[in-house]
Design a protein around this motif. Structure first.
Motif, PDB file in Angstrom:
ATOM      1  N   GLN A  74       0.885  -1.279  -0.031  1.00  0.00           N
ATOM      2  CA  GLN A  74       0.041  -0.069  -0.166  1.00  0.00           C
ATOM      3  C   GLN A  74       0.945   1.211   0.063  1.00  0.00           C
ATOM      4  O   GLN A  74       0.356   2.351  -0.794  1.00  0.00           O
ATOM      5  CB  GLN A  74      -0.952  -0.107   1.093  1.00  0.00           C
ATOM      6  CG  GLN A  74      -1.962  -1.050   1.045  1.00  0.00           C
ATOM      7  CD  GLN A  74      -3.126  -0.740   2.182  1.00  0.00           C
ATOM      8  OE1 GLN A  74      -2.716   0.089   3.082  1.00  0.00           O
ATOM      9  NE2 GLN A  74      -4.007  -1.686   2.061  1.00  0.00           N
ATOM     10  N   ALA A  75       1.977   1.371   0.915  1.00  0.00           N
ATOM     11  CA  ALA A  75       2.762   2.345   0.925  1.00  0.00           C
ATOM     12  C   ALA A  75       3.564   2.644  -0.531  1.00  0.00           C
ATOM     13  O   ALA A  75       3.679   3.903  -0.910  1.00  0.00           O
ATOM     14  CB  ALA A  75       3.924   2.196   1.814  1.00  0.00           C
ATOM     15  N   GLU A  76       4.005   1.500  -0.996  1.00  0.00           N
ATOM     16  CA  GLU A  76       4.608   1.692  -2.567  1.00  0.00           C
ATOM     17  C   GLU A  76       3.399   2.228  -3.616  1.00  0.00           C
ATOM     18  O   GLU A  76       3.725   2.895  -4.632  1.00  0.00           O
ATOM     19  CB  GLU A  76       5.042   0.555  -2.958  1.00  0.00           C
ATOM     20  CG  GLU A  76       6.536   0.521  -2.128  1.00  0.00           C
ATOM     21  CD  GLU A  76       7.373  -0.628  -2.168  1.00  0.00           C
ATOM     22  OE1 GLU A  76       7.226  -1.356  -3.248  1.00  0.00           O
ATOM     23  OE2 GLU A  76       8.271  -1.036  -1.547  1.00  0.00           O
ATOM     24  N   ALA A  77       2.312   1.789  -3.496  1.00  0.00           N
ATOM     25  CA  ALA A  77       1.187   2.033  -4.470  1.00  0.00           C
ATOM     26  C   ALA A  77       0.717   3.502  -4.193  1.00  0.00           C
ATOM     27  O   ALA A  77       0.756   4.226  -5.046  1.00  0.00           O
ATOM     28  CB  ALA A  77      -0.143   1.161  -4.249  1.00  0.00           C
ATOM     29  N   ILE A  78       1.113   3.957  -2.908  1.00  0.00           N
ATOM     30  CA  ILE A  78       0.604   5.447  -2.706  1.00  0.00           C
ATOM     31  C   ILE A  78       1.677   6.215  -3.167  1.00  0.00           C
ATOM     32  O   ILE A  78       1.409   7.445  -3.777  1.00  0.00           O
ATOM     33  CB  ILE A  78       0.427   5.693  -1.293  1.00  0.00           C
ATOM     34  CG1 ILE A  78      -0.798   5.055  -0.602  1.00  0.00           C
ATOM     35  CG2 ILE A  78       0.556   6.924  -0.649  1.00  0.00           C
ATOM     36  CD1 ILE A  78      -0.858   4.884   0.795  1.00  0.00           C
ATOM     37  N   LYS A  79       3.065   5.847  -3.212  1.00  0.00           N
ATOM     38  CA  LYS A  79       4.047   6.564  -3.649  1.00  0.00           C
ATOM     39  C   LYS A  79       3.849   6.785  -5.178  1.00  0.00           C
ATOM     40  O   LYS A  79       4.103   7.771  -5.653  1.00  0.00           O
ATOM     41  CB  LYS A  79       5.286   5.796  -3.414  1.00  0.00           C
ATOM     42  CG  LYS A  79       6.766   6.396  -4.005  1.00  0.00           C
ATOM     43  CD  LYS A  79       7.807   5.701  -3.736  1.00  0.00           C
ATOM     44  CE  LYS A  79       7.984   4.370  -4.501  1.00  0.00           C
ATOM     45  NZ  LYS A  79       9.108   3.558  -4.073  1.00  0.00           N
ATOM     46  N   LEU A  80       3.612   5.716  -5.899  1.00  0.00           N
ATOM     47  CA  LEU A  80       3.249   5.876  -7.456  1.00  0.00           C
ATOM     48  C   LEU A  80       2.003   6.905  -7.763  1.00  0.00           C
ATOM     49  O   LEU A  80       2.114   7.665  -8.442  1.00  0.00           O
ATOM     50  CB  LEU A  80       3.143   4.603  -7.901  1.00  0.00           C
ATOM     51  CG  LEU A  80       2.883   4.508  -9.497  1.00  0.00           C
ATOM     52  CD1 LEU A  80       3.895   5.141 -10.347  1.00  0.00           C
ATOM     53  CD2 LEU A  80       2.421   3.185  -9.597  1.00  0.00           C
ATOM     54  N   GLY A  81       0.957   6.667  -6.797  1.00  0.00           N
ATOM     55  CA  GLY A  81      -0.207   7.500  -7.234  1.00  0.00           C
ATOM     56  C   GLY A  81      -0.012   8.944  -6.845  1.00  0.00           C
ATOM     57  O   GLY A  81      -0.409   9.728  -7.529  1.00  0.00           O
ATOM     58  N   ILE A  82       1.058   9.307  -5.788  1.00  0.00           N
ATOM     59  CA  ILE A  82       1.437  10.633  -5.377  1.00  0.00           C
ATOM     60  C   ILE A  82       2.087  11.377  -6.623  1.00  0.00           C
ATOM     61  O   ILE A  82       1.855  12.303  -7.125  1.00  0.00           O
ATOM     62  CB  ILE A  82       1.932  10.939  -4.458  1.00  0.00           C
ATOM     63  CG1 ILE A  82       0.934  10.769  -3.092  1.00  0.00           C
ATOM     64  CG2 ILE A  82       2.605  12.106  -3.989  1.00  0.00           C
ATOM     65  CD1 ILE A  82       1.580  10.660  -1.540  1.00  0.00           C
ATOM     66  N   ALA A  83       3.289  10.431  -7.159  1.00  0.00           N
ATOM     67  CA  ALA A  83       3.983  10.876  -8.166  1.00  0.00           C
ATOM     68  C   ALA A  83       3.131  11.300  -9.510  1.00  0.00           C
ATOM     69  O   ALA A  83       3.393  12.121 -10.429  1.00  0.00           O
ATOM     70  CB  ALA A  83       5.104   9.809  -8.417  1.00  0.00           C
TER      71      ALA A  83
END
Length: 129
Positions: A74-83
């Motif tokens: 989830q943390a890495e999915a959020i990282k991509l989504g924010i970028a």
């Protein structure tokens, strides 16, 4: 920016819907502050990484709905989504985010189980006698 932008980020089985708008730097994940939701510091750093890359930690408010997978996915999915959301806000952020490798989706997932095996690669215990 007239109103909020929304994007999606994925990693393994995790999906993160990211809503970004002008603000003061609040990041809310599933109606909790991200530091409360992600108790591990390295996961908090993953969430902040896109904003730190472009020095915009206090310029945007971010609301995230994360579902599926584990806490790291989830943390890495959020990282991509924010970028991705930052690229929609201002196209000039794209080169810095791309150079940091934040716009790539990590394609690795769980390997399928094979017939005659206990798991994907693990065999059943062998007994000679």
């Amino acid at each position: 920016m007239e109103k909020q932008k929304n994007t999606i980020g994925r990693r393994k089985e995790a999906v993160a819907r990211v809503y970004i708008s002008k603000g003061t730097g609040n990041i809310v994940v599933n109606d909790k502050d991200y530091k409360e939701y992600f108790t591990l510091v390295y996961l908090q750093n993953q969430v902040e990484l896109s904003l730190k890359t472009i020095d915009a930690t206090d310029k945007f408010d971010i609301k995230v709905n994360a579902a599926g997978g584990g806490i790291k996915g989830q943390a890495e999915a959020i990282k991509l989504g924010i970028a991705r959301a930052l690229c929609e806000v201002n196209i000039e952020y794209r080169p810095a985010l791309k150079a940091a490798g934040l716009l790539k989706r990590d394609p690795r997932g769980v390997e399928r189980k094979k017939p005659g095996k206990a798991k994907a690669r693990r065999s059943f215990q062998f007994s000679k006698r």
